[in-house]
Write a protein that holds these residues in place. Structure first.
Motif, mmCIF file in Angstrom:
data_model
loop_
_atom_site.group_PDB
_atom_site.id
_atom_site.type_symbol
_atom_site.label_atom_id
_atom_site.label_comp_id
_atom_site.label_asym_id
_atom_site.label_seq_id
_atom_site.Cartn_x
_atom_site.Cartn_y
_atom_site.Cartn_z
ATOM 1 N N ALA A 202 -9.170 24.813 -18.444
ATOM 2 C CA ALA A 202 -9.355 25.539 -19.702
ATOM 3 C C ALA A 202 -8.040 26.186 -20.148
ATOM 4 C CB ALA A 202 -10.453 26.594 -19.554
ATOM 5 N N LEU A 203 -7.303 26.749 -19.205
ATOM 6 C CA LEU A 203 -6.012 27.357 -19.518
ATOM 7 C C LEU A 203 -5.019 26.305 -20.019
ATOM 8 C CD1 LEU A 203 -4.355 29.968 -19.481
ATOM 9 C CD2 LEU A 203 -3.796 29.487 -17.095
ATOM 10 N N THR A 204 -5.027 25.143 -19.405
ATOM 11 C CA THR A 204 -4.158 24.045 -19.831
ATOM 12 C C THR A 204 -4.508 23.605 -21.249
ATOM 13 O OG1 THR A 204 -3.918 23.289 -17.545
ATOM 14 C CG2 THR A 204 -3.395 21.689 -19.278
ATOM 15 N N GLN A 205 -5.799 23.459 -21.526
ATOM 16 C CA GLN A 205 -6.227 23.061 -22.869
ATOM 17 C C GLN A 205 -5.834 24.123 -23.903
ATOM 18 O OE1 GLN A 205 -10.413 22.253 -22.457
ATOM 19 N NE2 GLN A 205 -10.058 20.278 -21.483
ATOM 20 N N PHE A 206 -5.979 25.385 -23.542
ATOM 21 C CA PHE A 206 -5.587 26.463 -24.449
ATOM 22 C C PHE A 206 -4.095 26.381 -24.754
ATOM 23 C CE2 PHE A 206 -4.005 30.810 -25.133
ATOM 24 C CZ PHE A 206 -4.727 31.140 -26.277
ATOM 25 N N ALA A 207 -3.285 26.153 -23.729
ATOM 26 C CA ALA A 207 -1.833 26.047 -23.925
ATOM 27 C C ALA A 207 -1.495 24.857 -24.815
ATOM 28 C CB ALA A 207 -1.124 25.929 -22.575
ATOM 29 N N GLN A 208 -2.212 23.744 -24.654
ATOM 30 C CA GLN A 208 -1.966 22.578 -25.497
ATOM 31 C C GLN A 208 -2.315 22.878 -26.958
ATOM 32 O OE1 GLN A 208 -4.365 19.797 -23.279
ATOM 33 N NE2 GLN A 208 -2.619 19.044 -22.105
ATOM 34 N N ILE A 209 -3.406 23.585 -27.171
ATOM 35 C CA ILE A 209 -3.807 23.970 -28.535
ATOM 36 C C ILE A 209 -2.748 24.878 -29.156
ATOM 37 C CG2 ILE A 209 -5.476 25.346 -29.858
ATOM 38 C CD1 ILE A 209 -7.628 24.251 -27.869
ATOM 39 N N LYS A 210 -2.307 25.887 -28.406
ATOM 40 C CA LYS A 210 -1.292 26.812 -28.929
ATOM 41 C C LYS A 210 0.012 26.072 -29.225
ATOM 42 C CE LYS A 210 -2.007 30.513 -29.608
ATOM 43 N NZ LYS A 210 -2.568 31.066 -30.857
ATOM 44 N N ASN A 211 0.379 25.124 -28.383
ATOM 45 C CA ASN A 211 1.595 24.345 -28.604
ATOM 46 C C ASN A 211 1.454 23.513 -29.874
ATOM 47 O OD1 ASN A 211 4.154 23.349 -28.102
ATOM 48 N ND2 ASN A 211 3.432 21.754 -26.720
ATOM 49 N N ALA A 212 0.300 22.885 -30.062
ATOM 50 C CA ALA A 212 0.071 22.081 -31.271
ATOM 51 C C ALA A 212 0.120 22.962 -32.519
ATOM 52 C CB ALA A 212 -1.273 21.360 -31.175
ATOM 53 N N GLN A 213 -0.480 24.152 -32.451
ATOM 54 C CA GLN A 213 -0.438 25.075 -33.585
ATOM 55 C C GLN A 213 0.996 25.467 -33.907
ATOM 56 O OE1 GLN A 213 -3.047 28.185 -32.197
ATOM 57 N NE2 GLN A 213 -4.852 27.281 -33.188
ATOM 58 N N SER A 214 1.779 25.698 -32.890
ATOM 59 C CA SER A 214 3.185 26.072 -33.074
ATOM 60 C C SER A 214 3.945 24.930 -33.748
ATOM 61 C CB SER A 214 3.810 26.403 -31.726
ATOM 62 O OG SER A 214 5.169 26.680 -31.870
ATOM 63 N N GLN A 215 3.686 23.701 -33.329
ATOM 64 C CA GLN A 215 4.342 22.545 -33.925
ATOM 65 C C GLN A 215 3.958 22.398 -35.401
ATOM 66 O OE1 GLN A 215 6.720 20.708 -32.442
ATOM 67 N NE2 GLN A 215 6.501 22.109 -30.725
ATOM 68 N N LEU A 216 2.682 22.672 -35.723
ATOM 69 C CA LEU A 216 2.242 22.566 -37.115
ATOM 70 C C LEU A 216 2.915 23.625 -38.005
ATOM 71 C CD1 LEU A 216 -1.574 21.800 -36.696
ATOM 72 C CD2 LEU A 216 0.201 20.269 -37.606
ATOM 73 N N ARG A 217 3.116 24.811 -37.452
ATOM 74 C CA ARG A 217 3.765 25.879 -38.222
ATOM 75 C C ARG A 217 5.211 25.546 -38.540
ATOM 76 N NH1 ARG A 217 0.610 29.419 -34.907
ATOM 77 N NH2 ARG A 217 2.308 29.586 -33.420
ATOM 78 N N LYS A 218 5.845 24.735 -37.698
ATOM 79 C CA LYS A 218 7.248 24.374 -37.891
ATOM 80 C C LYS A 218 7.417 23.364 -39.022
ATOM 81 C CE LYS A 218 8.753 25.219 -33.172
ATOM 82 N NZ LYS A 218 9.257 24.599 -31.940
ATOM 83 N N LYS A 219 6.347 22.659 -39.381
ATOM 84 C CA LYS A 219 6.445 21.601 -40.408
ATOM 85 C C LYS A 219 6.450 22.167 -41.789
ATOM 86 C CE LYS A 219 4.587 17.900 -37.658
ATOM 87 N NZ LYS A 219 3.627 16.855 -37.556
#
Length: 113
Positions: free
Chosen positions: A96-113
């Motif tokens: 669950a922690l790994t999935q949360f980190a992946q979600i946060k990373n994806a959100q961060s990548q989207l904000r950069k676009k």
């Protein structure tokens, strides 16, 4: 220091400090792990390199994360703190922690676009 020597030193450290410092003999540890009596000695002297299954068995026996057998990398402080906090979590919680980190990373990548 060579990794296999470091691993051997950690095995010895965990073995000798086991049970509140009373420790275990190499033969007792070998018996508990189901390996030949001289195998633990050879691991500790870095004559043999323990297999991944052996390290997993050792980690479970000593109630340590498998990463504790290896030298720490130069991990950034926030990541190192997260790793320390996650030690001892149940496998499902780690997932669950790994999935949360992946979600946060994806959100961060989207904000950069």
């Amino acid at each position: 220091m060579e990794v296999s020597k470091y691993v051997g030193e950690r095995i010895k450290e965990f073995r000798t400090s086991y049970n509140g410092g009373k420790g275990l003999s190499q033969e007792d540890l070998a018996s508990k792990l189901g390996v030949a009596a001289n195998t633990v000695s050879r691991w500790e002297k870095a004559v043999y390199k323990p297999k991944l299954k052996d390290l997993d068995d050792l980690a479970k026996f000593f109630s340590k994360p498998i990463s504790s057998f290896f030298p720490e990398e130069n991990t950034p402080a926030p990541l190192a703190g997260l790793m320390r906090a996650a030690q001892g979590l149940h496998k499902d919680d780690i997932e669950a922690l790994t999935q949360f980190a992946q979600i946060k990373n994806a959100q961060s990548q989207l904000r950069k676009k």
